[in-house]
Scaffold this motif. Sequence first.
Motif, short mmCIF file in Angstrom:
data_model
loop_
_atom_site.label_atom_id
_atom_site.label_comp_id
_atom_site.label_asym_id
_atom_site.label_seq_id
_atom_site.Cartn_x
_atom_site.Cartn_y
_atom_site.Cartn_z
N GLY A 139 0.78 -1.22 0.00
CA GLY A 139 0.00 0.00 0.00
C GLY A 139 0.81 1.27 0.00
O GLY A 139 0.31 2.34 0.35
N LEU A 140 2.10 1.19 -0.37
CA LEU A 140 2.95 2.38 -0.42
C LEU A 140 2.91 2.93 -1.84
O LEU A 140 3.53 2.38 -2.75
N THR A 141 2.18 4.01 -2.01
CA THR A 141 1.88 4.49 -3.36
C THR A 141 2.64 5.74 -3.77
O THR A 141 2.50 6.18 -4.91
N ASN A 142 3.43 6.34 -2.86
CA ASN A 142 4.17 7.54 -3.25
C ASN A 142 5.56 7.50 -2.64
O ASN A 142 5.81 6.78 -1.65
N PRO A 143 6.50 8.25 -3.17
CA PRO A 143 7.89 8.20 -2.69
C PRO A 143 8.06 8.56 -1.23
O PRO A 143 8.90 7.97 -0.55
N GLU A 144 7.29 9.49 -0.71
CA GLU A 144 7.43 9.88 0.69
C GLU A 144 7.01 8.74 1.61
O GLU A 144 7.66 8.49 2.64
N ALA A 145 5.92 8.05 1.26
CA ALA A 145 5.49 6.91 2.08
C ALA A 145 6.55 5.82 2.06
O ALA A 145 6.82 5.19 3.08
N ILE A 146 7.18 5.61 0.92
CA ILE A 146 8.25 4.60 0.83
C ILE A 146 9.44 5.02 1.67
O ILE A 146 10.03 4.20 2.39
N ARG A 147 9.80 6.29 1.63
CA ARG A 147 10.96 6.77 2.40
C ARG A 147 10.73 6.61 3.90
O ARG A 147 11.62 6.16 4.63
N GLN A 148 9.54 6.98 4.36
CA GLN A 148 9.25 6.84 5.78
C GLN A 148 9.25 5.37 6.20
O GLN A 148 9.73 5.02 7.29
N ALA A 149 8.71 4.52 5.36
CA ALA A 149 8.70 3.08 5.68
C ALA A 149 10.13 2.54 5.72
O ALA A 149 10.47 1.71 6.58
N GLN A 150 10.99 2.99 4.81
CA GLN A 150 12.38 2.55 4.81
C GLN A 150 13.09 2.95 6.08
O GLN A 150 13.88 2.18 6.65
N LEU A 151 12.85 4.16 6.57
CA LEU A 151 13.50 4.61 7.79
C LEU A 151 13.08 3.75 8.98
O LEU A 151 13.92 3.32 9.78
N LYS A 152 11.80 3.49 9.10
CA LYS A 152 11.34 2.69 10.23
C LYS A 152 11.84 1.26 10.14
O LYS A 152 12.17 0.63 11.16
N GLU A 153 11.92 0.73 8.95
CA GLU A 153 12.41 -0.63 8.79
C GLU A 153 13.89 -0.75 9.09
O GLU A 153 14.38 -1.83 9.42
N SER A 154 14.63 0.37 8.97
CA SER A 154 16.07 0.31 9.17
C SER A 154 16.45 -0.03 10.60
O SER A 154 17.58 -0.47 10.86
N ILE A 155 15.55 0.15 11.58
CA ILE A 155 15.86 -0.18 12.97
C ILE A 155 15.06 -1.38 13.45
O ILE A 155 14.99 -1.65 14.65
N ARG A 156 14.46 -2.09 12.55
CA ARG A 156 13.68 -3.27 12.91
C ARG A 156 14.55 -4.51 12.84
O ARG A 156 15.33 -4.70 11.91
N ARG A 157 14.46 -5.37 13.87
CA ARG A 157 15.24 -6.60 13.87
C ARG A 157 14.70 -7.54 12.79
O ARG A 157 13.49 -7.71 12.64
N PRO A 158 15.60 -8.21 12.05
CA PRO A 158 15.15 -9.09 10.97
C PRO A 158 14.69 -10.46 11.43
O PRO A 158 14.11 -11.21 10.64
N SER A 159 14.97 -10.83 12.69
CA SER A 159 14.59 -12.17 13.17
C SER A 159 14.11 -12.08 14.60
O SER A 159 14.19 -11.04 15.25
N SER A 160 13.63 -13.19 15.13
CA SER A 160 13.00 -13.19 16.45
C SER A 160 14.01 -13.21 17.60
O SER A 160 13.78 -12.61 18.64
N PHE A 161 15.13 -13.90 17.43
CA PHE A 161 16.09 -14.04 18.52
C PHE A 161 17.26 -13.08 18.31
O PHE A 161 17.69 -12.84 17.18
N TYR A 162 17.77 -12.55 19.40
CA TYR A 162 18.90 -11.65 19.30
C TYR A 162 19.74 -11.74 20.56
O TYR A 162 19.30 -12.23 21.62
#
Length: 527
Positions: free
Chosen positions: A274-297
């Motif tokens: 549902g990301l239809t414009n560049p700004e929405a994609i940019r904001q989603a990329q920023l938030k994903e950059s600090i998200r852990r990729p797996s369950s255990f750490y």
Amino acid sequence: MKRTALWFFLLLTALPLKAQNRQRRTIQLEWEPVPGATAYEIRLRKGPKNYTFKTKKPSWKGAIQPGLYEMSIRSYDERGVPGDWSRSIPLKVKLFAARLIAPKGDVFTKKEKRAEVAFQWTPVKGASAYHIFVNHKVYKASQPPLTIELPVAKAYKWTLIPLQGEKLLGEKSTPLHFKLYGAPLEKPQLQAPSTRVVQQITWPPVPYAKTYQKTLYFKENNQWKKVWEESSPQNAYSHDLSRPGGLYKLQVVAQAPLRPASPVATLEFESLGGLTNPEAIRQAQLKESIRRPSSFYAIASYFITAASYQFTTEDPALGSSSFQNVIGKGRIGFGYAPPTHPWGAFAIIDLAGMFYNQEPLVFPSLELHGTWTRKFYKGYLRYSGGIFQKELPLLFQEQGFNLSSPPVARTDAVENSGFHFGALYWQPLTQKLGYQLTARIYFPIDGTAFTRSDARRRQGVSAELPPSFSLGLLGSYRLKKNVMGFMGYTFRHDAASFKQSVSETETYRSDVTLDGHYLSFKLEYSF
């Protein structure tokens, strides 16, 4: 009739024989009739041998072996007297065509560039050599088979002509066609996306591949549904982020003419939608950059500071102390936090230590956390709470010591346990950089002052329960997809108190505080 030389017109026609008599070839000779001639004699010379044939007509048909002959003719008059032999002319009786056996059809190899191919045919009697024509290139062989190294992934046409000596060529064989396949293509190595904001999935180019068949599936109601398919030369798949969010599966097959296709490469990945414009994609990329990729750490951290230690007491038998010293604090921890669920948990073991009067002092602590994470503003807010247990050293002067002398390092300690609560706010600045704000407060509900050397509690001592707290500001940097590094500042205030009853009427209170401005380093690894 005069005995003159015979001038004639010769017509030679080669007629194929039946299979059981392929050692001879039928030929037909014709010439202009000689006036007054009642018969004719044909002479064929092949090396030292002569072959003669008679006929009453100005033509002759017979079966002879293929080869190179010298031919002449003379006529007979009505008296049976022969005339002069005509001038000899060469007569070439072609060798039979060889029957081609192999290669034909599809020929498969395991070679990537060039492969050896064995050419097989039936030998032709009388042939001393063979010319093999492969796609307009000529190769020579004395007998079958002939092995030729050819480029793979090409179509070929080949035929053959037998030779006898240098002058006599045989009939050309009916051509055979074959396709020389190369080794199967390698399986594409799909590179998993590092975040859920999937814009492109790439893979290294597969050697010799010309196109890639790409098929995308979307998981809906626990069933994989094909939603897109394409064949193109690009070694990449561009994902449309306007598609619904969820679990996708990409399958890629490398293809090339005259090379078996590669095994199917499959990659499942989760994508935001549902990301239809560049700004929405940019904001989603920023938030994903600090998200852990797996369950255990797992985490490992180290704090270092020149901390301030203070011990104050109402007991006249003990002396207060206050000093600064370098303290190091090492922490390791393990956690579980599913990327798709807000709840999680982790545990931390903490060992702090310092050298005092050349004596090492170590005081441990343990924390258990339950966490709840939610999106907040431009980042994530994580609440956590749990239980803890920690120790602080007791350094004091006993009665009889010079109060101006340094405090004596003792093995006494104060132990607290209770509940803690805190919050962490983590906001990205770029796709690699971010920052964290942390705050935590510790509420003891039980405590003891004791002597660790003999594991005995100090007689008549009861611990008081002042709170402790910590504050921090850390910068974050994503080193790899599953590795995050942190560095920054942490302030920590640790406090403990206890009362010691020296008689039924006398009770003295003692307080311990340890304040530190720590330079903090932390490494977080997801697995």
